[in-house]
Design an enzyme around this catalytic site. Structure first.
Site, PDB file in Angstrom:
ATOM      1  N   ASP A  64      45.876  41.054  38.323  1.00 14.80           N
ATOM      2  CA  ASP A  64      46.834  39.694  38.635  1.00 14.80           C
ATOM      3  C   ASP A  64      47.835  40.349  39.634  1.00 14.80           C
ATOM      4  O   ASP A  64      48.801  40.999  39.363  1.00 14.80           O
ATOM      5  CB  ASP A  64      47.535  39.154  37.804  1.00 14.80           C
ATOM      6  CG  ASP A  64      48.314  37.853  38.147  1.00 14.80           C
ATOM      7  OD1 ASP A  64      47.669  37.080  38.955  1.00 14.80           O
ATOM      8  OD2 ASP A  64      49.410  37.658  37.648  1.00 14.80           O
ATOM      9  N   THR A  97      48.211  35.450  45.011  1.00 14.67           N
ATOM     10  CA  THR A  97      49.088  36.223  45.331  1.00 14.67           C
ATOM     11  C   THR A  97      48.699  37.429  46.055  1.00 14.67           C
ATOM     12  O   THR A  97      49.368  37.960  46.856  1.00 14.67           O
ATOM     13  CB  THR A  97      49.717  36.705  43.835  1.00 14.67           C
ATOM     14  OG1 THR A  97      48.968  37.022  43.134  1.00 14.67           O
ATOM     15  CG2 THR A  97      50.706  35.646  43.571  1.00 14.67           C
ATOM     16  N   THR A  98      47.575  38.049  45.606  1.00  9.30           N
ATOM     17  CA  THR A  98      46.884  39.234  46.176  1.00  9.30           C
ATOM     18  C   THR A  98      46.744  38.958  47.686  1.00  9.30           C
ATOM     19  O   THR A  98      46.850  39.644  48.448  1.00  9.30           O
ATOM     20  CB  THR A  98      45.806  39.778  45.351  1.00  9.30           C
ATOM     21  OG1 THR A  98      46.033  39.843  44.047  1.00  9.30           O
ATOM     22  CG2 THR A  98      45.263  41.141  46.067  1.00  9.30           C
ATOM     23  N   ASP A 393      46.880  30.311  35.739  1.00  5.93           N
ATOM     24  CA  ASP A 393      46.202  30.499  37.498  1.00  5.93           C
ATOM     25  C   ASP A 393      45.374  29.280  37.339  1.00  5.93           C
ATOM     26  O   ASP A 393      45.536  28.448  38.375  1.00  5.93           O
ATOM     27  CB  ASP A 393      45.481  31.719  37.728  1.00  5.93           C
ATOM     28  CG  ASP A 393      46.389  32.860  38.273  1.00  5.93           C
ATOM     29  OD1 ASP A 393      47.642  32.816  37.928  1.00  5.93           O
ATOM     30  OD2 ASP A 393      45.930  33.977  38.367  1.00  5.93           O
TER      31      ASP A 393
END
Length: 552
Positions: A64, A97-98, A393
């Site tokens: 994550d 987010t990545t 998520d």
């Protein structure tokens, strides 16, 4: 240092370090690229995990993006700005987010190439902003409408968010739990769906298997019943919620009570007992058979409650009391003076159960629960934590899809479409901005390229095939990492909310523009730690604090 009539004039304190112009930009861009590279290998269903070890030896294993970046000990200010992008993405949409960090790193990498061609950073910034606005328009055109009743599509959205996060073993079941949880707490306000994910409680318990994870239509408290003589199971529960202590109140002013003989002492004790008995009588007379208290419960009050057959739990968190109020319909009381039957909440069952090594109190069977609990099980603590991150998520993306009613195909399809359309649009701008727009378009390819790389595929072949499919009009064509082929992602059920992509692109653009506009970095010696000269990264701050970045 400046000079005036041959005399040196000290402007900055002696020992202050300063990096200016292209050097400052280069170092800032390098720091951002290092951060992006650190998380890039975690992107997608086939992304790898990182093991993060802190100074105490505690271990976190995750892929994550935001968790990795939060745990990393970063010194460089530009690197910290990139981490802020991940945190913003997490707060706003909970996923992607990545993607946001990888895009920010790539935008800066392409900008560096333009800076080397003597294109001013203000022109690059302007071009990037124009490209970002145009990308939003393109994504809105690509969006697929989704109905709040389309459970199948919502489930696919949840599955896409959880894929690659250790949840594959029971992906179908966990996605269904996430969708049911979100729909339970969703409310319609003025024809629009509003979801407050705060009312979905996640409880983690190691032991058992991931398959044993369940959704409870009510609230689970990580507490046990306060008195051994109390019932451990109450059917058709009438629940009283109180946020003050069930104890004899102390006087607000300092007071001394002089007791001169044993009889007075006896009266004093009896009076205290009577006050506690009256409190319990009020609770029982109102019809309550379950008491949930935010603060303490006096030992004697516990005894009287147990005698009356009332199940009680004390020192329950304020947030849990609020969830219980939402789930059972009970009012949260601050005083017991005027407790009425209508203040009580209702649940089919309240019982104490042993889960793993510990006891928990389950309040279930609420008629229209606007607060629910997901109890996550797994073999080890690390497994449970990673499943919890995946479910969180999934909850957030289903929430976004319900609120916006729009989704996009995944697998790099929207990025390629945006890239191709921006390249077509760039020449219409004229001026040097078009070079920045083309660089932005080229940077968008990093997402499908990384998905392919992480799946062990040839990124060049995949990109060529993807572009060919999109030019033929298949706007949902993305890379299927399972088969290694370019396929229709909408048909494959790989979908994600529109907001995840728009927020990622907007945040990545903003931070890239902000970093590009910095041409002077001033650091006082007292503020900076000792430089790691052996690494040849002077002016970057000590990035050894990032765990040596051995993961790259």
């Amino acid at each position: 240092m400046a000079t005036l009539q041959g005399q040196p004039v000290l402007i900055l304190r002696e020992g202050t370090e300063r990096t200016r112009g292209k050097d400052a930009q280069t170092l800032n861009i390098m720091a951002a690229k290092v951060i992006a590279e650190a998380v890039r290998s975690t992107l997608g269903p086939r992304g790898m995990d990182k093991m993060l070890v802190d100074s105490l030896g505690d271990v976190v294993i995750t892929n994550d993006g935001v968790t990795i970046l939060k745990e990393m000990d970063v010194e460089h200010p530009a690197a910290k700005m990139i981490i802020e992008v991940a945190k913003t993405q997490e707060d706003e949409v909970g996923d992607g987010t990545t993607t946001a960090v990888v895009l920010a790193g790539e935008f800066l990498k392409k900008a560096e190439e333009l800076l080397e061609q003597d294109i001013h950073s203000a022109i690059i910034s302007s071009g990037y902003r124009l490209a970002s606005e145009k990308a939003m328009e393109i994504l809105n055109e690509l969006a697929i409408p989704v109905s709040k009743d389309d459970d199948e599509m919502l489930k696919k959205i949840a599955m896409t968010a959880m894929t690659g996060k250790g949840a594959e073993v029971a992906l179908d079941k966990l996605a269904e739990i996430a969708v049911r949880a979100v729909k339970s707490v969703a409310e319609e306000v003025n024809g629009e769906v509003e979801v407050d994910a705060e009312y979905i409680k996640i409880e983690k318990r190691q032991g058992g298997s991931i398959d044993e994870t369940e959704l409870i239509d009510g609230v689970v408290l990580d507490k046990e019943v306060v008195h051994p003589s109390m019932p451990k199971k109450v059917k058709d529960a009438k629940i009283l919620l109180i946020n003050s202590a069930l104890e004899v109140k102390e006087t607000e002013t300092d007071a001394k009570i002089r007791i001169t003989d044993p009889e007075m002492l006896q009266k004093f004790i009896e009076q205290e007992e009577k006050m506690l008995k009256d409190m319990v009588d009020k609770i029982v007379n109102a019809g309550a058979n379950v008491v949930i208290c935010q603060k303490g419960i006096d030992d004697l009050a516990q005894y009287y409650l147990a005698k009356a057959g009332v199940l009680a739990v004390r020192r329950v968190k304020k947030s849990d009391i609020e969830k219980l109020s939402k789930a059972t319909g009970a009012k949260v009381l601050t005083e017991l003076r005027d407790v009425k039957p209508e203040d009580l909440g209702a649940a089919e069952l309240v019982e104490e159960r042993k889960i793993g090594d510990e006891k928990m109190v389950f309040i279930t069977g609420c008629k229209n629960p606007k607060a629910v609990t997901i109890l996550i099980r797994g073999g080890t603590e690390h497994v449970v934590e990673e499943i919890a991150r995946g479910i969180e998520d999934a909850i957030r993306v289903v929430e976004c899809a319900l609120e916006d009613g729009k989704v996009l195909a995944g697998g790099g399809a929207p990025e390629i479409d945006v890239s191709l359309k921006l390249k077509e649009w760039a020449p219409t701008l004229g001026g040097r901005e078009q070079l920045a727009v083309e660089a932005f378009a080229k940077a968008m390819e990093i997402i499908p390229k990384t998905l392919a790389e992480n799946a062990g595929l040839d990124p060049i072949d995949v990109l060529v095939e993807l572009k060919s499919a999109h030019e033929k009009g298949n706007k949902y064509a993305g890379v299927n990492v399972e088969t290694g082929k370019v396929e229709d992602m909408k048909e494959n059920g790989v979908v994600e909310p529109l907001r995840v992509k728009t927020q990622a692109i907007a945040s990545a653009t903003e931070v890239a523009v902000m970093i590009l506009r910095i041409d002077d970095v001033i650091a006082a010696k007292e503020l900076s730690k000792e430089k790691d000269k052996g690494e040849g990264m002077e002016g970057m701050g000590d990035m050894g604090g990032m765990g040596g970045m051995g993961m790259m």
